[in-house]
Design an enzyme around this catalytic site. Structure first.
Site, PDB file in Angstrom:
ATOM      1  CD  GLU A   1     -97.377  61.195  53.983  1.00 22.31           C
ATOM      2  OE1 GLU A   1     -96.899  60.089  53.622  1.00 22.31           O
ATOM      3  OE2 GLU A   1     -96.721  62.023  54.630  1.00 22.31           O
ATOM      4  CG  LEU A   2    -100.017  56.629  47.209  1.00 18.35           C
ATOM      5  CD1 LEU A   2    -100.454  57.855  46.427  1.00 18.35           C
ATOM      6  CD2 LEU A   2     -98.933  55.880  46.437  1.00 18.35           C
TER       7      LEU A   2
ATOM      8  CG  HIS B   1    -101.596  25.653  53.230  1.00 15.68           C
ATOM      9  ND1 HIS B   1    -102.624  25.266  52.396  1.00 15.68           N
ATOM     10  CD2 HIS B   1    -101.572  27.004  53.218  1.00 15.68           C
ATOM     11  CE1 HIS B   1    -103.193  26.355  51.900  1.00 15.68           C
ATOM     12  NE2 HIS B   1    -102.569  27.422  52.379  1.00 15.68           N
TER      13      HIS B   1
ATOM     14  CG  HIS C   1    -109.182  33.719  47.902  1.00 18.73           C
ATOM     15  ND1 HIS C   1    -109.084  32.420  47.454  1.00 18.73           N
ATOM     16  CD2 HIS C   1    -108.026  33.990  48.522  1.00 18.73           C
ATOM     17  CE1 HIS C   1    -107.906  31.948  47.784  1.00 18.73           C
ATOM     18  NE2 HIS C   1    -107.244  32.874  48.434  1.00 18.73           N
TER      19      HIS C   1
ATOM     20  NE  ARG D   1    -101.269  42.762  51.788  1.00 22.75           N
ATOM     21  CZ  ARG D   1    -101.735  42.208  52.901  1.00 22.75           C
ATOM     22  NH1 ARG D   1    -102.934  42.486  53.310  1.00 22.75           N
ATOM     23  NH2 ARG D   1    -100.993  41.362  53.590  1.00 22.75           N
TER      24      ARG D   1
ATOM     25  CD1 TRP E   1     -93.038  36.517  51.602  1.00 21.50           C
ATOM     26  CD2 TRP E   1     -94.559  35.701  53.011  1.00 21.50           C
ATOM     27  NE1 TRP E   1     -93.944  35.810  50.867  1.00 21.50           N
ATOM     28  CE2 TRP E   1     -94.904  35.295  51.692  1.00 21.50           C
ATOM     29  CE3 TRP E   1     -95.394  35.307  54.069  1.00 21.50           C
ATOM     30  CZ2 TRP E   1     -96.031  34.511  51.409  1.00 21.50           C
ATOM     31  CZ3 TRP E   1     -96.514  34.526  53.786  1.00 21.50           C
ATOM     32  CH2 TRP E   1     -96.823  34.141  52.467  1.00 21.50           C
TER      33      TRP E   1
ATOM     34  CD  GLU F   1    -105.794  29.445  45.647  1.00 20.95           C
ATOM     35  OE1 GLU F   1    -105.093  30.009  46.499  1.00 20.95           O
ATOM     36  OE2 GLU F   1    -106.222  29.997  44.630  1.00 20.95           O
TER      37      GLU F   1
END
Ligand code: GLN
Ligand code: ZN
Length: 779
Positions: free
Chosen positions: A19-20, A662, A715, A536, A582, A686
């Protein structure tokens, strides 16, 4: 005698149905009013307190709720708003907070889809909260920074909870944690010493504590997880002096100081000496240090023990925890012992009740936030003899079934791992010998051009995948569609003149999930969301058992892509450390062991790609750096197994097969030797946003393998000009011999649109052409 035996450090705020996220995003896009947003916040807080209360927790947290991030909330509470946001210096409102989080253009933050984060020009930076995958908004300090109590969120939330009849303690970050985790952002005084701000900061804390005391708060929780880090003498002094003052701020208000995520080592005496009423210790991460803590624990304080792991999704082993708790009770006395999760539960998904599809056996081994709170309460009951002993028996049978389950423990995987020899982590020959063989085979020009793997994940690509997943699109039609995307992608690269093309990764949703779905030992939840930052959230895969690869995962797509072109197609895989980092991982074996199992599975894929005629294979490891332990003294051991796992998965191929890797950053200064030890033939990193400054690591360290410093910032939708990229490459040439250099973007192109990508890559190819004919700049 205390009426508190159990408490919680923080509860997930995102809501069972996210909901947030829905409410904040709707508010940002003007689809929800401020009042409606606030109402959603209120409902979530009420619901969260009710759930914790229902679980039987004695003392609940408040002010752990936030519309974006708790560090940002604190910056707003004390008026630490960088001048560029034009804040008037009085009052505080949600829009200023969102402005700091998202920048003046109100853009959503962009990520390269891999957890690395990037901001539009004006937003405050964000970075990982210790070794979690949660990102906080980094406080900024300037020589003219002055703190003042301008916000009232913590007071409002206390009042709200108290009004609902809950016994709550407000939660705040500690002063030294706040200063340590921020950064100096002051062009005129780049070397400004932030710790000179401590006194002014503590002044504001004193006001906050006094006001909470007036409101009737009995306890306040102040988080100082920096106790688990390597601390400088200045930081230790800061801890000492600030706590001296804070302890006297509001007589009558009791303070619980928490540390978590780490053992305390040399900081333990300082921690134990804090002149406060209670100390929280993470007994999960600190189990080896518990004896030392208990022997020295002061007789006048309450010890809160975090026995239930707030960082994982596994059931607690009650008999182990009870053994710890009994020792603790013996040492400090039953009245002075509190039980809690090890850290805030914001890092765990909310409840298993929302996982109807998860198979029952797997579920019987797991515990999310709500179940963890139940565990805290049951453990307390078992310890004090008020809980039904059957609860212990039930817990132990779940633990035992997990320990013995053939779904988890696979003899073949364990045997294979046991048979691994050191030579399996070595390429057949050293780089110097592999290189000419690769050159012969690949026939690449000087300054070869390539990309990092993904091409735009258009709305159409995502829609087709969603339809296929729902069963609305047949597998056959979906695959025809993917082939068409690959064809388009490869023919564009061919026409553009990219020397080493890729297939584009259209079949992948996420670089970890895609592999997890095809490996044994992984499972996926339906609603196991945790906040990564702001709005996110991520739903990490669960690694529950021994990992193996039943069948090739990517070979058919790479083979198909290779069939469309004469140039060498680069295969694309995710590395073992990143897959581990992850995911939710097992707690019944070391992380290194799980990583090695994943490495063997990926190794099989590497070998199969080679056999399918793929001459270059990239194994992405963007998460290697973020896996670094909190303490420097633990770095070497970690880097050793992480590097070894990469080498294990990369070393099954012949010399002439080129291995790429990478990383989405170039902060290599402190780990450059480990980066070199990966022994990848080519590494892409990067660098464009930092204007190649990050290549500094390569000035002192002679890196011998090939390297592609990113020249195109993916980006941003901005199209880089040829001159710009040429200039960046010139800078790179100043530190790395040109024969070692590749030309490529910073990261994958999945978040970009085709139009920008096409022009940018044409510029990139043109850059290479120019560099090939022009003489190197004199440096
Ligand atoms: N191959 C991946 C991509 O291009 C790499 C992503 C990443 O490094 N985070 O999307
Ligand atoms: Zn990247």
């Amino acid at each position: 005698m205390s009426d508190i035996h159990t408490h919680n450090l923080g509860y997930p705020r995102i809501g069972q149905q996210r909901e947030l996220k829905k409410a904040t995003e709707a508010y940002w896009h003007g689809r929800l009013s401020r009042e409606e947003l606030e109402a959603t916040g209120r409902r979530l807080r009420q619901d969260n307190w009710a759930r914790q209360q229902a679980a039987g927790i004695d003392l609940l947290p408040c002010n752990d709720f936030t519309f974006y991030d708790q560090m940002l909330d604190f910056s707003c509470l004390i008026g630490n708003v960088p001048p560029r946001f034009g804040w008037k210096g009085e009052g505080m409102d949600l829009d200023t907070l969102f402005l700091m989080a998202r920048g003046s253009r109100g853009e959503a933050r962009e990520t390269c889809g891999s957890g690395c984060s990037h901001q539009p020009s004006f937003a405050c930076e964000m970075t990982k909260w210790f070794d979690t995958n949660y990102h906080y908004i980094v406080p900024e300090f300037r020589a003219d920074t002055r703190f003042q109590l301008v916000g009232d969120k913590v007071f409002r939330e206390f009042e709200e909870a108290a009004g609902l009849g809950h016994k709550v303690k407000p939660v705040l970050p500690g002063p030294v944690t706040y200063l340590t985790l921020g950064k100096v952002q002051d062009e005129d005084h780049p070397n400004f010493d932030r710790y000179t701000l401590l006194d002014g900061l503590v002044d504001v804390y004193v006001q906050i504590l006094q006001r909470l005391a007036t409101q009737g708060a009995e306890w306040v929780q102040i988080d100082e997880p920096v106790f688990g880090l390597d601390l400088s003498p200045v930081q230790k002094d800061a801890l000492l002096s600030s706590w001296e003052r804070l302890s006297r701020a509001a007589p009558g208000l009791k303070i619980l100081v928490t540390s978590y995520f780490s053992e305390l080592h040399e900081n333990l005496p300082l921690f134990l000496s804090l002149p406060v009423q209670a100390l929280h210790y993470d007994a999960v991460r600190g189990s080896a240090e518990l004896e030392a803590l208990l022997t020295r624990f002061p007789k006048d304080k309450i010890l809160s023990l975090g026995v239930v792991n707030g960082r994982n999704i596994w059931k607690n082993d009650f008999s182990k925890s009870l053994a710890l708790l009994e020792k603790a009770r013996h040492a400090v006395g039953a009245d002075r012992l509190w039980l809690a999760p090890s850290c805030s539960l914001q890092h765990a998904p909310i409840t298993l009740a929302n996982e109807p599809a998860l198979d029952a056996e797997l579920k019987s081994w797991m515990a999310f936030a709500d179940e963890k709170l139940e565990e805290v309460v049951i453990l307390n009951g078992l310890l004090r003899g008020t809980a039904d002993a059957a609860l212990l028996t039930a817990n132990q049978s779940a633990i035992q079934s997990r320990r013995e389950s053939p779904r988890i423990h696979r003899a073949a995987v364990k045997a294979r791992l046991a048979a691994v020899k050191p030579a399996d982590s070595e390429r057949q020959s050293p780089f110097a010998q592999r290189r000419p063989l690769q050159q012969q085979k690949l026939k690449l020009p000087e300054f070869p051009t390539t990309t990092i793997g993904s091409f735009p994940q258009t709305a159409e690509v995502r829609a087709m995948r969603a339809r296929w997943k729902k069963g609305e699109l047949s597998t056959e039609s979906y695959e025809v569609f993917l082939q068409q995307e690959i064809r388009h992608c490869v023919s564009f690269q061919d026409e553009a003149g990219i020397d080493m093309p890729v297939h584009g990764e259209f079949e992948r949703n996420d670089m970890v999930e895609y592999f997890g779905e095809q490996l044994d030992g992984f499972s996926f939840t339906q609603n196991g969301w945790v906040q990564s930052y702001g709005s996110r959230y991520v739903k990490p895969p669960v690694i529950f058992g021994d990992v193996s690869r039943p069948a090739p995962m990517t070979v058919r797509w790479s083979r198909y892509a290779q069939s469309l072109t004469d140039r060498p197609m680069k295969g694309m895989l995710t590395g073992p450390v990143t897959i581990l980092q992850w995911s939710f991982v097992r707690d019944d074996q070391p992380r290194s062991e799980t990583t090695r199992q994943i490495a063997l599975a990926i190794r099989d894929e590497v070998v199969d790609l080679e056999a399918a005629g793929i001459a270059a294979i990239q194994i992405d490891e963007p998460a290697i750096r973020e896996g670094l332990p909190l303490r420097r003294s633990d770095w070497a051991a970690y880097l050793d197994w992480a590097v070894n796992a990469f080498r294990l998965c990369a070393s099954g191929v012949r010399d002439e097969t080129q291995i790429h890797t990478h990383m989405c950053y170039a902060e290599f200064n402190d780990i450059i030797e480990s980066i070199a030890a990966l022994d990848a033939d080519v590494i892409t990193i990067e660098t464009s946003r930092s204007n190649m400054e990050l290549l500094e690591a390569f000035v002192d360290f002679k890196y011998l393998n090939e390297i592609g410093p990113g020249v195109y910032d993916i980006h941003s939708p901005r199209i880089p000009a040829v001159e710009e990229m040429v200039a960046l490459m010139r800078k790179a040439e100043a530190v790395i011999p040109r024969a070692q250099l590749w030309i490529n973007p910073d990261c994958g192109l999945k978040t970009r649109g085709w139009a920008e990508v096409k022009t940018s890559l044409l510029h990139l190819v043109e850059t290479a052409r120019r560099l090939r004919v022009e003489k190197p700049a004199l440096v």
